[in-house]
Design an enzyme around this catalytic site. Structure first.
Site, PDB file in Angstrom:
ATOM      1  N   GLU A  92     -70.509  18.918 -45.991  1.00  0.00           N
ATOM      2  CA  GLU A  92     -69.483  18.789 -45.217  1.00  0.00           C
ATOM      3  C   GLU A  92     -68.798  20.473 -45.189  1.00  0.00           C
ATOM      4  O   GLU A  92     -68.787  21.032 -46.224  1.00  0.00           O
ATOM      5  CB  GLU A  92     -68.278  18.134 -45.621  1.00  0.00           C
ATOM      6  CG  GLU A  92     -67.176  17.359 -44.662  1.00  0.00           C
ATOM      7  CD  GLU A  92     -66.405  16.346 -45.304  1.00  0.00           C
ATOM      8  OE1 GLU A  92     -67.034  15.222 -45.637  1.00  0.00           O
ATOM      9  OE2 GLU A  92     -65.365  16.663 -45.610  1.00  0.00           O
ATOM     10  N   CYS A 105     -63.864  26.377 -44.420  1.00  0.00           N
ATOM     11  CA  CYS A 105     -63.919  25.657 -45.682  1.00  0.00           C
ATOM     12  C   CYS A 105     -65.437  25.406 -46.154  1.00  0.00           C
ATOM     13  O   CYS A 105     -65.924  24.684 -45.509  1.00  0.00           O
ATOM     14  CB  CYS A 105     -63.067  24.602 -46.178  1.00  0.00           C
ATOM     15  SG  CYS A 105     -63.300  23.718 -47.776  1.00  0.00           S
ATOM     16  N   CYS A 112     -70.744  16.320 -56.455  1.00  0.00           N
ATOM     17  CA  CYS A 112     -69.882  17.076 -57.426  1.00  0.00           C
ATOM     18  C   CYS A 112     -69.771  16.200 -58.950  1.00  0.00           C
ATOM     19  O   CYS A 112     -69.486  15.129 -58.695  1.00  0.00           O
ATOM     20  CB  CYS A 112     -68.516  17.411 -57.009  1.00  0.00           C
ATOM     21  SG  CYS A 112     -67.553  18.316 -58.245  1.00  0.00           S
ATOM     22  N   CYS A 116     -62.889  14.522 -60.354  1.00  0.00           N
ATOM     23  CA  CYS A 116     -61.714  14.545 -60.576  1.00  0.00           C
ATOM     24  C   CYS A 116     -61.243  12.912 -59.782  1.00  0.00           C
ATOM     25  O   CYS A 116     -61.802  12.648 -58.891  1.00  0.00           O
ATOM     26  CB  CYS A 116     -60.869  15.579 -59.597  1.00  0.00           C
ATOM     27  SG  CYS A 116     -61.312  17.358 -60.152  1.00  0.00           S
ATOM     28  N   CYS A 119     -60.468  12.448 -55.794  1.00  0.00           N
ATOM     29  CA  CYS A 119     -61.132  13.083 -55.066  1.00  0.00           C
ATOM     30  C   CYS A 119     -62.167  12.384 -54.485  1.00  0.00           C
ATOM     31  O   CYS A 119     -63.371  11.707 -55.142  1.00  0.00           O
ATOM     32  CB  CYS A 119     -61.935  14.312 -55.692  1.00  0.00           C
ATOM     33  SG  CYS A 119     -63.024  15.305 -54.495  1.00  0.00           S
ATOM     34  N   CYS A 341     -61.357  15.944 -48.320  1.00  0.00           N
ATOM     35  CA  CYS A 341     -62.375  16.509 -48.565  1.00  0.00           C
ATOM     36  C   CYS A 341     -63.567  15.722 -48.958  1.00  0.00           C
ATOM     37  O   CYS A 341     -63.317  14.854 -49.835  1.00  0.00           O
ATOM     38  CB  CYS A 341     -62.211  17.871 -49.419  1.00  0.00           C
ATOM     39  SG  CYS A 341     -63.771  18.431 -50.155  1.00  0.00           S
TER      40      CYS A 341
HETATM   41  S1  SF4 Z   1     -61.775  18.012 -56.581  1.00  0.00           S
HETATM   42 FE1  SF4 Z   1     -63.609  16.976 -55.859  1.00  0.00          FE
HETATM   43  S2  SF4 Z   1     -64.939  18.541 -55.273  1.00  0.00           S
HETATM   44 FE2  SF4 Z   1     -63.443  19.513 -56.309  1.00  0.00          FE
HETATM   45  S3  SF4 Z   1     -64.143  19.842 -58.501  1.00  0.00           S
HETATM   46 FE3  SF4 Z   1     -62.825  18.029 -58.422  1.00  0.00          FE
HETATM   47  S4  SF4 Z   1     -64.340  16.245 -58.042  1.00  0.00           S
HETATM   48 FE4  SF4 Z   1     -65.331  18.324 -57.546  1.00  0.00          FE
END
Ligand code: SF4
Length: 359
Positions: A92, A105, A112, A116, A119, A341
């Protein structure tokens, strides 16, 4: 054989590669001119370059490894692109319009691993790192989109805040930055580029030492270990004390300001008490830090998190201000499309899967 993207090479790397094949350094400058100024999409359009050199480039590199899969445009001019990579993975990229220019961006990894808890990007774990060429190509594809519109607009700012942890793909991210700021290329001002990390401490030190003069942002999201570990499991490996040491080192080494990102989650980290604690944490670094308060974009899969109400956001902001902390509430973009995101990517992957089951 899957050829590498020519966009992955810094001008020094291309000069050296062409040099090994008997070509003078000016050839690399010519190729870069075609790529970044003329913005050609095939090697054969590089008409001033000798046929044998074009043949060599065509045999070894490709110009386009990304294909546009989905494009969503919001009423505020934000455009979300979903690009398909050569191996079929989706990434993306987002174009945002600001008063000060056009920012993009970019994504640095397929998925990932940081995980988090709020997210959408982290819902799909990392498949692989992106090459530097694949990161550069995101910018070039967005620039081609702008070129096609014919308004003469240019990408002026970059935020490395898309899917993935840029410091977990360190060298490719560094090459990408070098390519972006090079005067022979797009020549994006280094102060117009921001790299965001979830706080991989050892890489924060390395980044300070590499000293490419772009901006650094740290996703903190909580002022203490107990709360931060609940929200971001990476805090177990790199707790707040270590982050503060790394911030101090970065400021000392680079003399640059660092941005602290703080997503406001309703009834989780948005109380005045946390604002007081956050202000205390940065009291001795007020001149060298800037706190960005970010309204949360809820995602279905993380229903435990909601957006803070306006009253709490303002009370949080006022508390920081009263304590002399530089801060602002971040302006939102693309709220009428999949704003969070990674949201567009995860929805599209599900849709593609459903379709392939049906067919
Ligand atoms: S916010 Fe999302 S993309 Fe960014 S480091 Fe944390 S899990 Fe990974």
């Amino acid at each position: 054989m899957n050829k590498n993207s020519i966009y992955g090479l810094t001008i020094e790397q291309l000069t050296s590669w062409l040099g090994k094949h008997g070509y003078k350094p000016y050839r690399a400058s010519q190729v870069w001119n075609y790529l970044y100024r003329e913005r050609v999409t095939t090697f054969s359009e590089m008409v001033d370059i000798k046929a044998d050199c074009i043949e060599l480039l065509t045999e070894n590199f490709t110009i386009q490894t990304l294909r546009e899969h989905v494009k969503q445009e919001a009423s505020d001019g934000t455009v979300k692109f979903l690009f398909k990579l050569n191996d079929g993975n989706l990434i993306e990229t987002v174009l945002m319009r600001h008063k000060y220019g056009l920012s993009v961006c970019v994504t640095t990894q397929v998925g990932c691993n940081i995980g988090c808890s709020f997210c959408a990007s982290g819902l799909l774990t990392k498949t692989r790192d992106l090459s530097s060429g694949e990161i550069v190509e995101q910018i070039m594809n967005v620039q081609h989109h702008l070129d096609t519109a014919g308004e003469g607009e240019k990408v002026s700012h970059i935020v490395v805040m898309g899917i993935g942890e840029p410091f977990d793909n360190f060298q490719n991210m560094i090459d990408f930055l070098k390519i972006m700021i090079d005067q022979k290329g797009l020549a994006i001002g280094s102060r117009h580029i921001t790299v965001s990390t979830s706080g991989i401490v050892n890489k924060m030190y390395e980044f300070a030492d590499v000293n490419i003069p772009v901006n650094l942002a740290l996703s903190l999201h909580a002022p203490n270990n107990e709360l931060r570990t609940k929200i971001m499991k990476i805090n177990r490996a790199f707790p707040v004390e270590q982050l503060m040491d790394a911030i101090n080192y970065y400021i000392e080494k680079t003399n640059r300001r660092i941005t602290i990102e703080y997503i406001l989650l309703k009834d989780v980290n948005d109380h005045v008490e946390e604002a007081v604690e956050l202000a205390a944490l940065f009291q001795d670094k007020k001149k060298k830090t800037y706190i960005n308060l970010i309204p949360y974009n809820p995602v279905d899969e993380h229903s435990q998190y909601q957006r803070s109400d306006q009253e709490s956001v303002l009370a949080f902001y006022d508390t920081l201000k009263k304590n002399g902390i530089n801060c602002k509430i971040r302006q939102e973009h693309g709220t009428d499309i999949d704003a969070a995101c990674g949201q567009l990517r995860s929805k599209q992957i599900k849709k593609d899967k459903d379709q392939s089951i049906k067919s």
